[in-house]
Design a protein around this motif. Structure first.
Motif: not given
Length: 305
Positions: A189-216
């Protein structure tokens, strides 16, 4: 378009960079992003064509946007722009993008308006599409069929939140694995397009998440598949870079969640942090190709045995 930068008159480059960073984290789709980019530029949105006038311009495009609209590809530097300063201002307001007062005033006054369809600066111009997302999906489908698999292309224009798109794909794959629905296994099953990622606010001092829309997408897919037997998947950006990391995307297999649990990794925690890279790297399931030096948008393939 992120590599072709000439800020609008009176705008500082750092201001434009800050606006772009906010856009990337906002969840705005590519059409909205490029509408705003066009109105904050002296070269995008047909302005390069205006600068070339009266010369004849031939545009060769590699599409990386849903629908292959040449006015959106690379923010359309050589083609007419039907969007307006009012549209750009509405996008700023919709996503609560913080900008200097001078930017708001210029958009309200229409000072940074772009050349429109019918403008004489485009007389005699031509546009040729030389590579598209649909072509990449059809090539993958042909390759699958030569291996004796059924191949189904959902669409080359899929948009939306990456994790939610992943869940929808999981539902289709689970149905196919159970012999239900329109897809006959073994299949891809194949698909394409361009999805989006809305970055969620994190508590102060939390490590920054890494990644992109394919990983998410893969995080959402793995969470919804729940270890479904006989289903494997890959999602990647065709330019070889998922977000700003060194991977193109990631893979999901029937034992992804079990292996993650053994390492103390939790899908929901990594989704909350937008940290697909931190989830798939310890599993050895990142897809790393290096830059491909071209881009026909997202590529997703789900194999149902």
């Amino acid at each position: 378009s992120s590599l072709l930068t000439l800020p609008a008159d009176g705008m500082d480059l750092q201001v434009k960079q800050d606006i772009n960073r906010q856009l990337l984290a906002s969840g705005a789709n590519i059409s909205e992003m490029n509408c705003l980019r066009k109105h904050l530029s002296r070269i995008k949105g047909g302005r390069l064509a205006a600068a070339c006038s009266p010369a004849c311009v031939v545009t060769l495009t590699i599409s990386d946007v849903p629908g292959d609209d040449p006015s959106i590809i690379a923010s359309g530097p050589t083609v007419p722009d039907a969007s307006t300063c009012a549209d750009a201002l509405a996008i700023l307001q919709r996503y609560a993008i913080t900008v200097p007062d001078a930017v708001v005033q210029a958009l309200q006054a229409g000072t940074w308006e772009t050349p429109k369809p019918g403008s004489p600066v485009f007389v005699g111009h031509s546009v040729h599409m030389i590579a598209t997302p649909q072509q990449s999906l059809e090539a993958a489908a042909d390759a699958a069929r030569t291996m004796g698999l059924n191949a189904y292309i959902l669409s080359d224009e899929i948009e939306g939140e990456s994790r939610e798109v992943g869940k929808v794909h999981a539902a289709l794959a689970r149905a196919a694995a159970k012999g239900l629905g329109p897809f006959v296994k073994p299949c891809v099953i194949l698909s394409g397009g361009e999805t989006t990622v809305t970055i969620k606010p994190q508590p102060a001092g939390s490590p920054r998440g890494r990644g992109g829309r394919a990983g998410e997408f893969c995080l959402g897919l793995a969470q919804a598949l729940q270890g479904q037997p006989d289903v494997w998947a890959l999602a990647a950006d065709t330019d070889g870079i998922d977000g700003i990391e060194d991977n193109a995307g990631a893979m999901v297999s029937p034992d992804t969640l079990a292996r993650a649990q053994a390492l103390g990794l939790k899908v929901d925690v990594h989704l909350q942090r937008n940290d697909a890279y931190g989830f798939f790297e310890p599993l050895g399931d990142l897809v790393i190709t290096g830059p491909t030096h071209t881009n026909v948008n997202d590529f997703r393939a789900i194999f149902v045995a």
